[in-house]
Design a protein around this motif. Sequence first.
Motif, PDB file in Angstrom:
ATOM      1  N   VAL A  28       0.843  -1.198   0.000  1.00 29.86           N
ATOM      2  CA  VAL A  28       0.000   0.000   0.000  1.00 29.86           C
ATOM      3  C   VAL A  28       0.879   1.250   0.000  1.00 29.86           C
ATOM      4  N   VAL A  29       1.935   1.242   0.812  1.00 29.14           N
ATOM      5  CA  VAL A  29       2.860   2.374   0.853  1.00 29.14           C
ATOM      6  C   VAL A  29       3.488   2.578  -0.522  1.00 29.14           C
ATOM      7  N   LEU A  30       3.930   1.494  -1.163  1.00 27.46           N
ATOM      8  CA  LEU A  30       4.535   1.613  -2.492  1.00 27.46           C
ATOM      9  C   LEU A  30       3.535   2.173  -3.496  1.00 27.46           C
ATOM     10  N   ARG A  31       2.300   1.716  -3.456  1.00 26.46           N
ATOM     11  CA  ARG A  31       1.284   2.250  -4.376  1.00 26.46           C
ATOM     12  C   ARG A  31       1.126   3.754  -4.188  1.00 26.46           C
ATOM     13  N   ARG A  32       1.147   4.199  -2.945  1.00 26.90           N
ATOM     14  CA  ARG A  32       1.031   5.633  -2.645  1.00 26.90           C
ATOM     15  C   ARG A  32       2.226   6.388  -3.244  1.00 26.90           C
ATOM     16  N   VAL A  33       3.417   5.824  -3.115  1.00 29.58           N
ATOM     17  CA  VAL A  33       4.618   6.446  -3.677  1.00 29.58           C
ATOM     18  C   VAL A  33       4.512   6.508  -5.199  1.00 29.58           C
ATOM     19  N   VAL A  34       4.067   5.439  -5.833  1.00 27.71           N
ATOM     20  CA  VAL A  34       3.933   5.411  -7.297  1.00 27.71           C
ATOM     21  C   VAL A  34       2.926   6.461  -7.752  1.00 27.71           C
TER      22      VAL A  34
ATOM     23  N   LEU B 132       4.597   9.831  -7.530  1.00 24.60           N
ATOM     24  CA  LEU B 132       5.583   9.982  -8.599  1.00 24.60           C
ATOM     25  C   LEU B 132       4.946  10.282  -9.943  1.00 24.60           C
ATOM     26  N   SER B 133       3.799   9.685 -10.189  1.00 21.85           N
ATOM     27  CA  SER B 133       3.179   9.820 -11.506  1.00 21.85           C
ATOM     28  C   SER B 133       2.804  11.258 -11.833  1.00 21.85           C
ATOM     29  N   GLY B 134       2.793  12.132 -10.848  1.00 20.08           N
ATOM     30  CA  GLY B 134       2.522  13.542 -11.106  1.00 20.08           C
ATOM     31  C   GLY B 134       3.700  14.281 -11.718  1.00 20.08           C
ATOM     32  N   THR B 135       4.912  13.732 -11.537  1.00 17.71           N
ATOM     33  CA  THR B 135       6.109  14.427 -12.016  1.00 17.71           C
ATOM     34  C   THR B 135       7.016  13.564 -12.884  1.00 17.71           C
ATOM     35  N   ALA B 136       6.745  12.278 -12.963  1.00 16.69           N
ATOM     36  CA  ALA B 136       7.626  11.371 -13.703  1.00 16.69           C
ATOM     37  C   ALA B 136       6.808  10.330 -14.452  1.00 16.69           C
ATOM     38  N   VAL B 137       7.423   9.762 -15.456  1.00 11.61           N
ATOM     39  CA  VAL B 137       6.843   8.604 -16.132  1.00 11.61           C
ATOM     40  C   VAL B 137       7.273   7.384 -15.320  1.00 11.61           C
ATOM     41  N   VAL B 138       6.307   6.605 -14.875  1.00 15.85           N
ATOM     42  CA  VAL B 138       6.602   5.429 -14.062  1.00 15.85           C
ATOM     43  C   VAL B 138       6.185   4.191 -14.844  1.00 15.85           C
ATOM     44  N   VAL B 139       7.148   3.304 -15.069  1.00 12.41           N
ATOM     45  CA  VAL B 139       6.879   2.034 -15.738  1.00 12.41           C
ATOM     46  C   VAL B 139       7.015   0.949 -14.678  1.00 12.41           C
ATOM     47  N   LEU B 140       5.929   0.239 -14.473  1.00 12.53           N
ATOM     48  CA  LEU B 140       5.851  -0.788 -13.441  1.00 12.53           C
ATOM     49  C   LEU B 140       5.698  -2.132 -14.136  1.00 12.53           C
TER      50      LEU B 140
END
Length: 188
Positions: A98-104, A107-115
């Motif tokens: 859950v903590v990781l999902r919150r971090v992702v 991040l998605s507001g300022t970076a492209v995140v590929v999971l």
Amino acid sequence: MRGRIGYLPQRVPMLPWFTAIESITYAGWVKGMSTEAARARGWELLEELELADRGTARMRSLSGGMVQRVGIAQALVNDPDVVLLDEPTAGLDPRQRVVLRRVVRRLSGTAVVVLATHLVDDVGSACDRVVVLHEGSVRFDGTPVALVAAAQPDAPGDSDLERGFHTIVDGPILTARNAGVSAGLPDR
């Protein structure tokens, strides 16, 4: 370029004699940060990942989930523009996921995140776009909502997202457009 990318491999490489904060600081230094800036950012990330109490512990003494969170902090220490996370929830307990999902999501507001993950429910709760790859081909490209809409009721899975995934992998190649679902994504 190295300062713009954050990468978490499936297995986090570590120097067992380093502490958690030393590992993160070193990763930042390798990416071109000053030692002081990397250390300060490392402590912020340890706090966000609920691992600050283990910041001075040696890597060899940390559990698998703790090592994974240090790896996540290493990937994020330089505030990258592109973040590549390969199986980021491996070894994490449900709370840590859950903590990781919150971090992702942050991040998605300022970076492209590929999971990259096999855990479909992690994608559904953290991502706004899903690309399903199977045997080297894109089988689906759309939103989590579109993936759920593609699900056949008799497909295997414990959730609508898993059923959608299995429908996609076992059936024809779908995009949100040919599935008849609005993806909410710009045309390419």
